[in-house]
Design a protein around this motif. Structure first.
Motif, PDB file in Angstrom:
ATOM      1  N   ASP A 109     -25.184  35.406  11.701  1.00 24.75           N
ATOM      2  CA  ASP A 109     -26.456  35.825  11.109  1.00 24.75           C
ATOM      3  C   ASP A 109     -26.695  37.321  11.298  1.00 24.75           C
ATOM      4  OD1 ASP A 109     -26.719  35.438  13.852  1.00 24.75           O
ATOM      5  OD2 ASP A 109     -28.811  34.824  13.732  1.00 24.75           O
ATOM      6  N   LEU A 110     -26.239  37.886  12.416  1.00 24.75           N
ATOM      7  CA  LEU A 110     -26.406  39.316  12.640  1.00 24.75           C
ATOM      8  C   LEU A 110     -25.471  40.128  11.751  1.00 24.75           C
ATOM      9  CD1 LEU A 110     -26.794  39.435  16.534  1.00 24.75           C
ATOM     10  CD2 LEU A 110     -28.582  39.537  14.787  1.00 24.75           C
ATOM     11  N   LEU A 111     -24.244  39.655  11.566  1.00 25.30           N
ATOM     12  CA  LEU A 111     -23.310  40.334  10.661  1.00 25.30           C
ATOM     13  C   LEU A 111     -23.846  40.306   9.232  1.00 25.30           C
ATOM     14  CD1 LEU A 111     -19.935  38.879  12.007  1.00 25.30           C
ATOM     15  CD2 LEU A 111     -20.882  41.149  12.451  1.00 25.30           C
TER      16      LEU A 111
ATOM     17  N   ARG B 148     -16.388  49.319  18.281  1.00 29.19           N
ATOM     18  CA  ARG B 148     -17.424  49.103  19.290  1.00 29.19           C
ATOM     19  C   ARG B 148     -18.643  48.441  18.652  1.00 29.19           C
ATOM     20  NH1 ARG B 148     -19.644  53.472  20.529  1.00 29.19           N
ATOM     21  NH2 ARG B 148     -18.503  54.936  19.232  1.00 29.19           N
ATOM     22  N   PRO B 149     -19.326  47.553  19.373  1.00 35.68           N
ATOM     23  CA  PRO B 149     -20.433  46.796  18.778  1.00 35.68           C
ATOM     24  C   PRO B 149     -21.488  47.644  18.086  1.00 35.68           C
ATOM     25  CG  PRO B 149     -19.847  45.846  20.895  1.00 35.68           C
ATOM     26  CD  PRO B 149     -19.030  47.093  20.748  1.00 35.68           C
ATOM     27  N   LYS B 150     -21.925  48.738  18.736  1.00 39.72           N
ATOM     28  CA  LYS B 150     -22.939  49.577  18.104  1.00 39.72           C
ATOM     29  C   LYS B 150     -22.413  50.220  16.834  1.00 39.72           C
ATOM     30  CE  LYS B 150     -25.719  50.671  22.188  1.00 39.72           C
ATOM     31  NZ  LYS B 150     -26.261  51.756  23.055  1.00 39.72           N
TER      32      LYS B 150
ATOM     33  N   TRP C  24      -4.441  45.991  20.155  1.00 42.89           N
ATOM     34  CA  TRP C  24      -4.198  46.142  21.598  1.00 42.89           C
ATOM     35  C   TRP C  24      -5.206  47.095  22.219  1.00 42.89           C
ATOM     36  CZ3 TRP C  24      -2.661  49.920  25.157  1.00 42.89           C
ATOM     37  CH2 TRP C  24      -2.230  49.421  26.400  1.00 42.89           C
ATOM     38  N   LYS C  25      -5.667  48.081  21.465  1.00 44.38           N
ATOM     39  CA  LYS C  25      -6.603  49.078  21.986  1.00 44.38           C
ATOM     40  C   LYS C  25      -8.061  48.688  21.782  1.00 44.38           C
ATOM     41  CE  LYS C  25      -3.293  52.864  21.436  1.00 44.38           C
ATOM     42  NZ  LYS C  25      -3.005  54.171  20.800  1.00 44.38           N
ATOM     43  N   VAL C  26      -8.315  47.504  21.272  1.00 44.19           N
ATOM     44  CA  VAL C  26      -9.681  46.993  21.159  1.00 44.19           C
ATOM     45  C   VAL C  26     -10.064  46.330  22.479  1.00 44.19           C
ATOM     46  CG1 VAL C  26     -11.146  45.247  20.062  1.00 44.19           C
ATOM     47  CG2 VAL C  26      -9.659  46.699  18.655  1.00 44.19           C
ATOM     48  N   ASP C  27     -11.150  46.754  23.072  1.00 43.85           N
ATOM     49  CA  ASP C  27     -11.604  46.165  24.331  1.00 43.85           C
ATOM     50  C   ASP C  27     -11.903  44.676  24.123  1.00 43.85           C
ATOM     51  OD1 ASP C  27     -13.409  45.371  26.545  1.00 43.85           O
ATOM     52  OD2 ASP C  27     -13.360  47.504  27.044  1.00 43.85           O
ATOM     53  N   LYS C  28     -11.383  43.838  25.020  1.00 42.04           N
ATOM     54  CA  LYS C  28     -11.566  42.393  24.879  1.00 42.04           C
ATOM     55  C   LYS C  28     -13.041  41.994  24.865  1.00 42.04           C
ATOM     56  CE  LYS C  28      -7.144  41.115  27.001  1.00 42.04           C
ATOM     57  NZ  LYS C  28      -6.480  40.389  28.127  1.00 42.04           N
ATOM     58  N   SER C  29     -13.878  42.781  25.542  1.00 37.30           N
ATOM     59  CA  SER C  29     -15.304  42.440  25.604  1.00 37.30           C
ATOM     60  C   SER C  29     -15.976  42.529  24.240  1.00 37.30           C
ATOM     61  CB  SER C  29     -16.020  43.364  26.594  1.00 37.30           C
ATOM     62  OG  SER C  29     -16.025  44.709  26.126  1.00 37.30           O
ATOM     63  N   TYR C  30     -15.375  43.300  23.321  1.00 30.11           N
ATOM     64  CA  TYR C  30     -15.985  43.443  21.994  1.00 30.11           C
ATOM     65  C   TYR C  30     -16.071  42.093  21.275  1.00 30.11           C
ATOM     66  CZ  TYR C  30     -15.178  48.532  22.424  1.00 30.11           C
ATOM     67  OH  TYR C  30     -15.158  49.839  22.825  1.00 30.11           O
TER      68      TYR C  30
ATOM     69  N   VAL D 136     -14.210  55.952  13.658  1.00 34.61           N
ATOM     70  CA  VAL D 136     -14.032  55.004  12.561  1.00 34.61           C
ATOM     71  C   VAL D 136     -15.193  55.093  11.581  1.00 34.61           C
ATOM     72  CG1 VAL D 136     -13.766  52.573  11.971  1.00 34.61           C
ATOM     73  CG2 VAL D 136     -12.689  53.464  14.034  1.00 34.61           C
ATOM     74  N   GLU D 137     -16.407  55.272  12.087  1.00 35.37           N
ATOM     75  CA  GLU D 137     -17.570  55.341  11.204  1.00 35.37           C
ATOM     76  C   GLU D 137     -17.523  56.571  10.307  1.00 35.37           C
ATOM     77  OE1 GLU D 137     -21.245  56.144  13.552  1.00 35.37           O
ATOM     78  OE2 GLU D 137     -19.834  56.400  15.198  1.00 35.37           O
ATOM     79  N   THR D 138     -16.789  57.604  10.709  1.00 40.56           N
ATOM     80  CA  THR D 138     -16.591  58.784   9.868  1.00 40.56           C
ATOM     81  C   THR D 138     -15.397  58.597   8.943  1.00 40.56           C
ATOM     82  OG1 THR D 138     -17.478  60.189  11.623  1.00 40.56           O
ATOM     83  CG2 THR D 138     -16.226  61.279   9.891  1.00 40.56           C
ATOM     84  N   ALA D 139     -14.327  57.998   9.478  1.00 45.42           N
ATOM     85  CA  ALA D 139     -13.099  57.836   8.707  1.00 45.42           C
ATOM     86  C   ALA D 139     -13.294  56.915   7.505  1.00 45.42           C
ATOM     87  CB  ALA D 139     -11.989  57.297   9.605  1.00 45.42           C
ATOM     88  N   LEU D 140     -14.067  55.836   7.686  1.00 48.93           N
ATOM     89  CA  LEU D 140     -14.201  54.864   6.599  1.00 48.93           C
ATOM     90  C   LEU D 140     -14.774  55.480   5.329  1.00 48.93           C
ATOM     91  CD1 LEU D 140     -14.123  52.049   5.360  1.00 48.93           C
ATOM     92  CD2 LEU D 140     -16.320  51.585   6.458  1.00 48.93           C
TER      93      LEU D 140
END
Length: 238
Positions: free
Chosen positions: A125-127, A85-87, A110-116, A223-227
């Motif tokens: 530049d933001l990345l 997710r973007p945030k 497949w489970k990633v929302d296309k809008s992401y 994911v932010e915890t798993a990484l």
């Protein structure tokens, strides 16, 4: 900010550099430095050293910088990550950079929302800004190499083997699989899926590229915890 990270455009001449507005605020308001004081600094994709405050003029700060050391060694871990997710992506890039990960692919699932994939947060530049924040945190100067792979199958079939290179290939996936190894020093490519997990088809595709499934317990983690948890198990940080 544990390191003033200087960019090439800030170089004036010789050893003299001009701090940007954010750096000036940190030096003045957080560190409380005055002319003649010094702090740790580095050049993006270059060495590290001390920056000595040369002058304060009209809220502008110039420093004298000399390299005296190299950036810390990179973590021998490459990350294949389903686009979060973007945030969440912002935090993950900061964490990955601060952990010393230097090679990252953000891939579709497949489970990633296309809008992401349409979010403004994927602008280069933001990345880059988020990865720089991670470097400042960890006192590192080397930016990670970041690749976007919006099409899963073509990247896995055509590019993944070359990108991953030699070393172990591990796939974090819940199920009756061997436990994740620990304290590795060899090169590793780690694949982490979306919060809903990789699909069976995606797991099969990755296994064809020699990724081995490993379990990391029964809990379903963000994911932010798993990484960071996975990296802390797999590797000893330099």
């Amino acid at each position: 900010m544990n390191l003033l990270l200087l960019h090439p455009h800030q170089h004036l001449h010789g050893d003299l550099w001009q701090l940007d507005e954010r750096q000036c605020s940190h030096v003045r308001d957080i560190l409380g430095l005055a002319e003649g004081d010094s702090c740790r600094a580095g050049i993006v994709d270059g060495g590290m050293g001390k920056a000595q405050i040369e002058s304060f003029k009209n809220n502008e700060i110039q420093v004298l910088f000399k390299e005296d050391s190299h950036s810390p060694p990179p973590l021998p871990l490459s990350l294949l990550l389903a686009l979060p997710r973007p945030k969440m992506l912002k935090r993950i890039l900061i964490d990955a950079s601060s952990l010393g990960i230097k090679r990252i692919v953000l891939i579709n699932s497949w489970k990633v929302d296309k809008s992401y994939w349409q979010t403004p947060n994927l602008k280069a530049d933001l990345l880059r800004e988020k990865m720089l924040l991670g470097l400042e945190q960890a006192r590192d100067t080397t930016l990670p190499e970041l690749v976007l792979a919006p099409r899963f199958k073509p990247f896995v079939e055509d590019d993944l083997d070359t990108w991953a290179g030699p070393g172990r290939r591990l796939l974090a996936h819940p199920g009756d699989y061997p436990a994740m190894p620990c304290d590795l020093s060899e090169p590793v490519t780690l694949a982490i899926g979306p919060e809903g997990g990789w699909t069976d088809y995606e797991v099969e595709m990755l296994q064809r590229q020699d990724f081995a499934c490993h379990s990391f317990g029964t809990r379903i983690l963000r994911v932010e915890t798993a990484l960071p948890a996975l990296v802390g198990r797999l590797m000893r940080l330099p």
